[in-house]
Design an enzyme around this catalytic site. Structure first.
Site, PDB file in Angstrom:
ATOM      1  N   ASP A 134       5.625  18.595  36.940  1.00 42.97           N
ATOM      2  CA  ASP A 134       6.311  19.917  37.384  1.00 42.97           C
ATOM      3  C   ASP A 134       7.693  19.729  38.122  1.00 42.97           C
ATOM      4  O   ASP A 134       8.481  20.660  37.576  1.00 42.97           O
ATOM      5  CB  ASP A 134       5.609  20.995  37.673  1.00 42.97           C
ATOM      6  CG  ASP A 134       4.837  21.061  39.138  1.00 42.97           C
ATOM      7  OD1 ASP A 134       4.552  20.126  39.473  1.00 42.97           O
ATOM      8  OD2 ASP A 134       4.266  22.151  39.258  1.00 42.97           O
TER       9      ASP A 134
ATOM     10  N   GLU B  14       0.819   6.101  35.549  1.00 40.22           N
ATOM     11  CA  GLU B  14       2.177   6.169  37.395  1.00 40.22           C
ATOM     12  C   GLU B  14       1.636   4.629  37.975  1.00 40.22           C
ATOM     13  O   GLU B  14       2.911   4.416  38.021  1.00 40.22           O
ATOM     14  CB  GLU B  14       2.090   6.668  38.047  1.00 40.22           C
ATOM     15  CG  GLU B  14       2.085   8.894  37.807  1.00 40.22           C
ATOM     16  CD  GLU B  14       1.572   9.225  37.848  1.00 40.22           C
ATOM     17  OE1 GLU B  14       1.729  10.739  37.297  1.00 40.22           O
ATOM     18  OE2 GLU B  14       0.585   8.919  37.448  1.00 40.22           O
TER      19      GLU B  14
ATOM     20  N   HIS C  35       0.114  23.336  45.128  1.00 41.93           N
ATOM     21  CA  HIS C  35      -0.707  22.819  44.436  1.00 41.93           C
ATOM     22  C   HIS C  35       0.787  21.097  44.534  1.00 41.93           C
ATOM     23  O   HIS C  35       1.076  20.526  45.115  1.00 41.93           O
ATOM     24  CB  HIS C  35      -0.876  22.571  42.899  1.00 41.93           C
ATOM     25  CG  HIS C  35       0.639  22.192  42.151  1.00 41.93           C
ATOM     26  ND1 HIS C  35       1.501  23.829  42.374  1.00 41.93           N
ATOM     27  CD2 HIS C  35       1.663  21.618  41.006  1.00 41.93           C
ATOM     28  CE1 HIS C  35       2.726  23.269  41.752  1.00 41.93           C
ATOM     29  NE2 HIS C  35       2.569  22.431  41.371  1.00 41.93           N
ATOM     30  N   HIS C  36      -0.736  19.845  44.804  1.00 37.17           N
ATOM     31  CA  HIS C  36      -0.279  18.593  44.966  1.00 37.17           C
ATOM     32  C   HIS C  36       0.534  18.305  46.552  1.00 37.17           C
ATOM     33  O   HIS C  36       0.220  17.321  46.719  1.00 37.17           O
ATOM     34  CB  HIS C  36       0.809  18.149  44.159  1.00 37.17           C
ATOM     35  CG  HIS C  36       0.696  18.625  42.361  1.00 37.17           C
ATOM     36  ND1 HIS C  36      -0.316  18.073  42.450  1.00 37.17           N
ATOM     37  CD2 HIS C  36       1.761  18.204  41.652  1.00 37.17           C
ATOM     38  CE1 HIS C  36      -0.082  18.299  40.945  1.00 37.17           C
ATOM     39  NE2 HIS C  36       1.202  18.316  39.841  1.00 37.17           N
TER      40      HIS C  36
ATOM     41  N   GLY D  56      -0.880  -9.790  43.859  1.00 35.18           N
ATOM     42  CA  GLY D  56      -2.608 -10.363  42.992  1.00 35.18           C
ATOM     43  C   GLY D  56      -2.942  -9.400  42.596  1.00 35.18           C
ATOM     44  O   GLY D  56      -4.926  -9.457  42.916  1.00 35.18           O
TER      45      GLY D  56
ATOM     46  N   ASP E 214      -9.950 -10.591  29.584  1.00 33.09           N
ATOM     47  CA  ASP E 214     -11.044  -9.636  29.362  1.00 33.09           C
ATOM     48  C   ASP E 214     -10.651  -8.319  30.498  1.00 33.09           C
ATOM     49  O   ASP E 214     -10.441  -7.062  30.279  1.00 33.09           O
ATOM     50  CB  ASP E 214     -12.470  -9.718  28.393  1.00 33.09           C
ATOM     51  CG  ASP E 214     -12.987 -10.490  29.427  1.00 33.09           C
ATOM     52  OD1 ASP E 214     -12.637 -10.761  30.174  1.00 33.09           O
ATOM     53  OD2 ASP E 214     -13.721 -10.827  29.194  1.00 33.09           O
TER      54      ASP E 214
ATOM     55  N   ASN F 139     -13.630 -14.523  28.498  1.00 34.83           N
ATOM     56  CA  ASN F 139     -14.588 -15.223  29.256  1.00 34.83           C
ATOM     57  C   ASN F 139     -15.503 -14.198  30.038  1.00 34.83           C
ATOM     58  O   ASN F 139     -16.013 -14.637  30.901  1.00 34.83           O
ATOM     59  CB  ASN F 139     -13.651 -16.010  30.476  1.00 34.83           C
ATOM     60  CG  ASN F 139     -13.169 -15.544  30.686  1.00 34.83           C
ATOM     61  OD1 ASN F 139     -13.136 -14.241  30.992  1.00 34.83           O
ATOM     62  ND2 ASN F 139     -12.227 -16.105  31.537  1.00 34.83           N
TER      63      ASN F 139
ATOM     64  N   GLY G 241     -15.955 -11.236  31.319  1.00 32.30           N
ATOM     65  CA  GLY G 241     -16.197 -11.010  32.832  1.00 32.30           C
ATOM     66  C   GLY G 241     -14.515 -11.591  33.700  1.00 32.30           C
ATOM     67  O   GLY G 241     -13.251 -11.864  33.434  1.00 32.30           O
TER      68      GLY G 241
ATOM     69  N   GLU H  95     -13.002 -14.713  39.910  1.00 30.62           N
ATOM     70  CA  GLU H  95     -14.008 -14.058  41.054  1.00 30.62           C
ATOM     71  C   GLU H  95     -15.315 -14.799  41.147  1.00 30.62           C
ATOM     72  O   GLU H  95     -15.686 -15.275  42.055  1.00 30.62           O
ATOM     73  CB  GLU H  95     -14.483 -12.684  41.034  1.00 30.62           C
ATOM     74  CG  GLU H  95     -13.394 -11.704  40.571  1.00 30.62           C
ATOM     75  CD  GLU H  95     -12.239 -11.649  41.994  1.00 30.62           C
ATOM     76  OE1 GLU H  95     -12.378 -11.898  42.273  1.00 30.62           O
ATOM     77  OE2 GLU H  95     -11.394 -11.138  42.223  1.00 30.62           O
TER      78      GLU H  95
END
Length: 606
Positions: free
Chosen positions: A59, A82, A147-148, A447, A477, A504, A506, A510
């Site tokens: 708004d 955003e 608001h916000h 990253g 994925d 793969n 996951g 990691e």
């Protein structure tokens, strides 16, 4: 690396703009039709080559959005959120060189959602303007419980947050100052290649202001170097090269791309013949299939033949370096300062000597002229071979990274835009020689997983504008699940990227860093080939094609299919891979990172 212009340079640039504007006013050119503040901002953006604006309506920005939508030269790209919009603005700026990315959000809830993307742009030197629609100037002063807001009157909380991730901010409160503030932040954005922040109060959007400043283009080129200091530095560099008997290697990095010295750097290589290598963040800056290009240098992760050539050079001429951990093989560069000359966007280093405000944009052409007589000898220096690698003849039909990336190298074409997600893709693409004028987009320093999906949207729109070829995304994925909604905007805008989804099971990067068998590195497996039908809703003519490939033969046949390769419509390819497989460079990087992170319990004596 660049942080900002020095205060004296900024003031000189500002005064030059003001003098030029006053001269125009004195000649009566400022008394034409008044212009809305919103239209003034749009005109400045169009002067910078911006034709797409990303963001989400709210708004406090709707009045400005009316002007955006009615502007025949600006296309509004409504994003799903955003964060994705900030990623898209980043990707747009990376592909549309010498322009900037722009996103529009609303006060508080919208702008905070975008901050992660802006932090990445700051980290990686990408020029992005963040416009925030805010309450009226009266409300910004009286601070009612709107608001916000946080409900405690701290209307400046978001501005303080933005200041941590943007190089310059403007909070105009009067129509008398707003044009100068717009010009100031935009000039900083284009000269430092960093994001900037502009608040736009609702009651100023349609305020009328003089349009005369628009006659003075914003200055994108840094001020000239001090001639005496520059001449001294050139003499010092040439002396070091002679002492090295011409055994010099050029190493190109990210800021050569971000600060627009690719042409000057390529001219240096062409006219001197010195061997040239790139850091990961500088990938694509050089013509990678040129005979004088030797490959990617990543410290201890580097192929041995490349590593030997770079580290044994008697002098390294480093252009635009950005020495982050993943960009240097966990800080394993074996290049002593005593054998290094560094050229940057705001300073120069000659061994241990530091020269502020001697910028590479102006220094490089003069250095090329001084070094050109050395070409006969320099062009004979040996260069490591960075020819396309032939996919290995593996007996198993399973698609491996060792096989995938060489095969992708054969698929790529001139002027392709290749977007590689953090993880397996950003490491896998390193050893693929890019065709001439291809562009590589990745986020090696910041990253943020999921970045490339929004970035692909922005990159594809910029590629369409600038007559580039295909836009091709490689994403895991796990990463895709974070920002997958932006596929719907790709379909809406009519761009036709090829989306390779490396399934793969996951977060493979990691797993290699920590938690090899841990459940937290697993994800829910989606029906990837049904995404297009989901994201385009009910339509009489469905858009896009999807494929799943399980074997090398499957993928090889698809890549060899000319209809697929022509990329005339959006396409998604689900590539089934082993969840523990990874490119060689990633495996080695994970070993180094694991040692640094030390995820092991300490003994009582430690």
């Amino acid at each position: 690396m660049s942080i900002s212009l020095s205060p004296s340079q900024q003031e000189i640039s500002r005064l030059k703009r003001e003098v030029s504007t006053l001269q125009q006013e004195a000649h009566g050119r400022d008394f034409g039709e008044p212009i809305y503040v919103g239209n003034y901002l749009l005109a400045r953006l169009e002067q910078l080559g911006v034709t797409h604006m990303f963001g989400v309506p709210g708004d406090f920005n709707l009045g400005f959005l009316d002007l955006v939508e009615d502007d025949p030269k600006m296309e509004w790209v409504g994003n799903c959120n955003e964060l994705n919009a900030s990623y898209a603005a980043d990707g747009y700026a990376r592909v549309k060189w010498r322009s900037i990315g722009v996103l529009l959000t609303t006060f508080g809830v919208g702008e905070l959602s975008a901050i992660n993307g802006l932090a990445g742009a700051f980290s990686e030197h990408v020029p992005v303007l963040h416009i925030v629609g805010v309450p009226s100037t009266t409300q910004m002063k009286t601070k009612p419980m709107l608001h916000h807001t946080l409900g405690d009157g701290r209307f400046d909380a978001y501005e303080k947050a933005a200041a941590q991730f943007t190089i310059a901010q403007a909070h105009p409160m009067t129509k008398e100052t707003i044009a100068a503030e717009i010009d100031r932040v935009l000039t900083t954005c284009i000269t430092t290649a960093r994001p900037v922040y502009l608040t736009l109060p609702t009651d100023l959007v349609y305020a009328k202001i003089p349009s005369g400043r628009l006659l003075t283009p914003l200055q994108a080129i840094p001020p000239q170097n001090n001639p005496d200091e520059e001449a001294f530095i050139l003499d010092e560099i040439v002396k070091l090269i002679r002492e090295a008997k011409g055994e010099v290697v050029i190493l190109v990095d990210a800021c050569a791309v971000r600060h627009h010295v690719i042409e000057e750097t390529r001219e240096l290589v062409k006219r001197t013949g010195f061997p040239v290598y790139s850091a990961p963040m500088g990938k694509g800056a050089m013509i990678e299939r040129d005979e004088r290009f030797g490959g990617i240098y990543v410290g201890s992760l580097t192929r041995e033949d490349i590593k030997e050539k770079v580290e044994n050079a008697k002098l390294i001429l480093s252009i635009g370096s950005l020495k982050s951990d993943f960009n240097t093989g966990n800080f394993t560069y074996s290049i002593p300062t005593a054998r290094t000359v560094e050229l940057h966007s705001d300073h120069t280093k000659v061994r241990y000597a530091y020269y502020p405000n001697i910028v590479m944009k102006h220094l490089l052409p003069k250095l090329t002229a001084r070094l050109e007589p050395m070409a006969p000898k320099a062009s004979q220096l040996p260069v490591a071979s960075f020819d396309p690698i032939t996919p290995p003849d593996e007996p198993s039909p399973v698609i491996t990274h060792d096989w995938l990336w060489p095969r992708i190298g054969k698929f790529l074409r001139s002027k392709d835009v290749v977007v590689a997600e953090t993880g397996t893709s950003s490491f896998g693409i390193l050893e693929v020689p890019l065709p001439e004028d291809a562009v590589c987009v990745s986020q090696i320093l910041w990253g943020s997983i999921g970045y490339t999906v929004g970035s692909t949207l922005g990159a594809a729109l910029a590629a369409r504008e600038t007559k580039m070829n295909r836009t091709i995304l490689f994403v895991g994925d796990g990463s895709l699940q974070l920002t997958v909604q932006e596929i719907s905007v790709m379909i809406k805008t009519g761009v036709t990227p090829i989306l390779f989804v490396l399934n793969n099971s996951g977060y493979t990067i990691e797993r290699h860093l920590h938690g090899w068998e841990r459940k937290y590195n697993d994800i829910t497996n989606w029906k990837w080939t049904e995404l297009f039908s989901l994201f385009q809703g009910s339509t009489s003519k469905p858009k896009g094609k999807s494929y799943t490939v399980y074997t090398k033969t499957d993928l090889d046949e698809l890549l060899s299919n000319e209809e697929f390769a022509s990329a005339k419509e959006i396409q998604l390819v689900e590539v089934i891979m082993d969840k523990f497989d990874a490119p060689r460079a990633l495996r080695r990087q994970a070993e180094l990172s694991g040692k640094m992170n030390r995820y092991v319990p300490l003994s009582p004596t430690q």
